[in-house]
Design an enzyme around this catalytic site. Sequence first.
Site, PDB file in Angstrom:
ATOM      1  N   ASP A  99       9.103   2.711  -1.140  1.00 54.73           N
ATOM      2  CA  ASP A  99       8.242   3.458   0.112  1.00 54.73           C
ATOM      3  C   ASP A  99       8.671   3.229   1.240  1.00 54.73           C
ATOM      4  O   ASP A  99       8.239   2.072   1.720  1.00 54.73           O
ATOM      5  CB  ASP A  99       6.920   2.940  -0.538  1.00 54.73           C
ATOM      6  CG  ASP A  99       5.701   3.558   0.339  1.00 54.73           C
ATOM      7  OD1 ASP A  99       4.555   3.543   0.099  1.00 54.73           O
ATOM      8  OD2 ASP A  99       6.279   4.405   1.487  1.00 54.73           O
TER       9      ASP A  99
ATOM     10  N   LYS B 294       5.311   9.509   8.581  1.00 51.65           N
ATOM     11  CA  LYS B 294       5.091   8.704   9.998  1.00 51.65           C
ATOM     12  C   LYS B 294       6.219   9.312  10.885  1.00 51.65           C
ATOM     13  O   LYS B 294       5.878  10.342  11.413  1.00 51.65           O
ATOM     14  CB  LYS B 294       5.239   7.003   9.754  1.00 51.65           C
ATOM     15  CG  LYS B 294       3.720   6.792   8.968  1.00 51.65           C
ATOM     16  CD  LYS B 294       3.630   5.195   8.975  1.00 51.65           C
ATOM     17  CE  LYS B 294       2.723   4.689   8.058  1.00 51.65           C
ATOM     18  NZ  LYS B 294       1.274   4.831   8.543  1.00 51.65           N
TER      19      LYS B 294
ATOM     20  N   TYR C   1       0.819  -1.111  -0.145  1.00 53.70           N
ATOM     21  CA  TYR C   1      -0.070  -0.037  -0.161  1.00 53.70           C
ATOM     22  C   TYR C   1       1.022   1.216   0.279  1.00 53.70           C
ATOM     23  O   TYR C   1       1.777   1.334   0.610  1.00 53.70           O
ATOM     24  CB  TYR C   1      -0.978   0.015   1.226  1.00 53.70           C
ATOM     25  CG  TYR C   1      -1.743   1.185   1.480  1.00 53.70           C
ATOM     26  CD1 TYR C   1      -1.507   2.206   2.434  1.00 53.70           C
ATOM     27  CD2 TYR C   1      -2.788   1.330   0.562  1.00 53.70           C
ATOM     28  CE1 TYR C   1      -2.398   3.136   2.677  1.00 53.70           C
ATOM     29  CE2 TYR C   1      -3.750   2.589   0.652  1.00 53.70           C
ATOM     30  CZ  TYR C   1      -3.547   3.463   1.691  1.00 53.70           C
ATOM     31  OH  TYR C   1      -4.127   4.768   1.915  1.00 53.70           O
TER      32      TYR C   1
HETATM   33  P1  KE4 Z   1      -0.407   8.313   4.727  1.00 54.87           P
HETATM   34  O1  KE4 Z   1      -1.257   9.152   3.324  1.00 54.87           O
HETATM   35  O2  KE4 Z   1      -1.638   7.576   5.260  1.00 54.87           O
HETATM   36  O3  KE4 Z   1       0.056   9.190   5.686  1.00 54.87           O
HETATM   37  O4  KE4 Z   1       0.426   7.557   4.108  1.00 54.87           O
HETATM   38  C1  KE4 Z   1       0.076   6.465   3.042  1.00 54.87           C
HETATM   39  C2  KE4 Z   1       1.086   5.104   3.059  1.00 54.87           C
HETATM   40  C3  KE4 Z   1       2.147   5.240   2.332  1.00 54.87           C
HETATM   41  N1  KE4 Z   1       2.768   4.097   2.203  1.00 54.87           N
HETATM   42  C4  KE4 Z   1       2.959   3.286   3.158  1.00 54.87           C
HETATM   43  C5  KE4 Z   1       4.103   2.092   3.093  1.00 54.87           C
HETATM   44  C6  KE4 Z   1       2.014   3.171   4.230  1.00 54.87           C
HETATM   45  O5  KE4 Z   1       2.048   2.352   5.139  1.00 54.87           O
HETATM   46  C7  KE4 Z   1       1.140   4.368   4.316  1.00 54.87           C
HETATM   47  C8  KE4 Z   1      -0.156   4.238   5.370  1.00 54.87           C
HETATM   48  N2  KE4 Z   1       0.046   3.224   6.283  1.00 54.87           N
HETATM   49  C9  KE4 Z   1      -1.378   2.853   6.913  1.00 54.87           C
HETATM   50  C10 KE4 Z   1      -1.091   1.786   7.740  1.00 54.87           C
HETATM   51  N3  KE4 Z   1      -1.646   0.297   6.980  1.00 54.87           N
HETATM   52  C11 KE4 Z   1      -1.998   4.336   7.283  1.00 54.87           C
HETATM   53  C12 KE4 Z   1      -3.388   3.790   8.391  1.00 54.87           C
HETATM   54  C13 KE4 Z   1      -4.409   4.288   7.828  1.00 54.87           C
HETATM   55  O6  KE4 Z   1      -4.490   4.323   6.330  1.00 54.87           O
HETATM   56  O7  KE4 Z   1      -5.234   4.981   8.529  1.00 54.87           O
END
Ligand code: KE4
Length: 428
Positions: free
Chosen positions: A240, A268, A145
């Site tokens: 990523d 993060k 993701y």
């Molecule tokens: P955000 O747009 O949520 O800040 O980041 C997206 C993203 C991009 N790349 C990786 C590897 C990520 O893990 C994420 C976001 N992770 C999720 C957890 N599975 C965020 C939690 C959520 O979607 O509320």
Amino acid sequence: MTPSSKNDTLFARAQISTPGGVNSPVRAFRSVGGTPRFITRALGPCFWDADDKRYIDYIGSWGPAIVGHAHPQVIRAVQEAATRGLSFGAPTEGEIEMAEEICRLMPSIQQVRLVSSGTEAAMSALRLARGATGRDTIVKFEGCYHGHADSLLVKAGSGLLTFGNPTSAGVPEDFAKHTLVLDYNNPQQLEEVFKTSGDSIACVIVEPVAGNMNLLPATPEFLQTMRRLCTQYGALLIFDEVMSGFRVALGGAQSLYGIVPDLTVLGKVIGGGLPVAAFGGRADLMGNLAPLGPVYQAGTLSGNPVAVAAGMSTLKLIQAPGFYTSLGAQTAKLTKGLSEAAQLAGISFCANSVGGMFGLYFAKKVPTTYTEMMACDKLKFNAFFHAMLEQGVYLAPSAFEAGFVSAQHDDATIDATLAAARASFAQL
Ligand code: KE4
């Protein structure tokens, strides 16, 4: 959940004004069932819900809370920054300091641009890769993701080339068709695809330590093959590291594997809980970005001074001597103890960890592919999740998410978690 729970009342109320009652789907507990906990405050390794019940927290805001919740140094940095104003829409010295720190800690990054979310960072990195190469096709991997930008909400299609199909309504077929979705940890397939399509591939984007299908580290061969093929065919390699960056090691997964990506996506931990994300890499690539070059990218709150203060304070704390040795040891103590507790109860269970992130699997062996991961016993996980929740331990509310340990998860915290696990496994 007791009928008088304030969480139930808040959840019912939230669903009136917000779709699903949450601002991010995973928070709604739909994968595990039950009522999400509405958090009122957090400190160190714990947080408290609306019924004032304390939980040992193993999501840590999905990674950012690596130094523990409400760390006094981070809070002080935020308070001091806030007294000087919240946002200026003009450059600040703090942004320079953060950019310099990121470049110093991740040498593959020669220049970096700050944004406000991992989605924005990954989306911008993709646009930069397409703009720099003049190519449209991107490669991602099933189970990874990278945020919810249209080009990335794509799942494996049918047929060898696995041209993508949208995973979400609202993503036009015309977007998805440029996204190739391949199998994680399958270097042979990657080799085949590059042989047939390599000259049209703008980039390969990968979580080098995947955390969005539960924890699934890449094999060295997989990443080495990826690096070789991208170089050979003029495609860009994008790591990523939104989740793995500063989580699995100070230098991220790229330092563990010794692989130099062309671009890296971060988030993060670098925000310490406030909205900071970033994308960066080779200076010759970053020079394509506006205002220097033709690839447009912008953001009102990019490099926000209060968020940068939280991030910089966190980046300083994680450089303490032995920080990652201790974080990795505590995480390994947790996963070892959980496996021992499951074995005592005769439950088919295993666990894995990389630095301060871990995976729990109701399966006989640790999965190494997406297919093996999907075969894990989700219903057993869900039962374990709720038993632990009742015991005051908050795991990720999905069998297909990773867990996170903070520097504040001390021996007493881990031991209390293991006691809760012994009681929970006995109920399965
Ligand atoms: P955000 O747009 O949520 O800040 O980041 C997206 C993203 C991009 N790349 C990786 C590897 C990520 O893990 C994420 C976001 N992770 C999720 C957890 N599975 C965020 C939690 C959520 O979607 O509320």
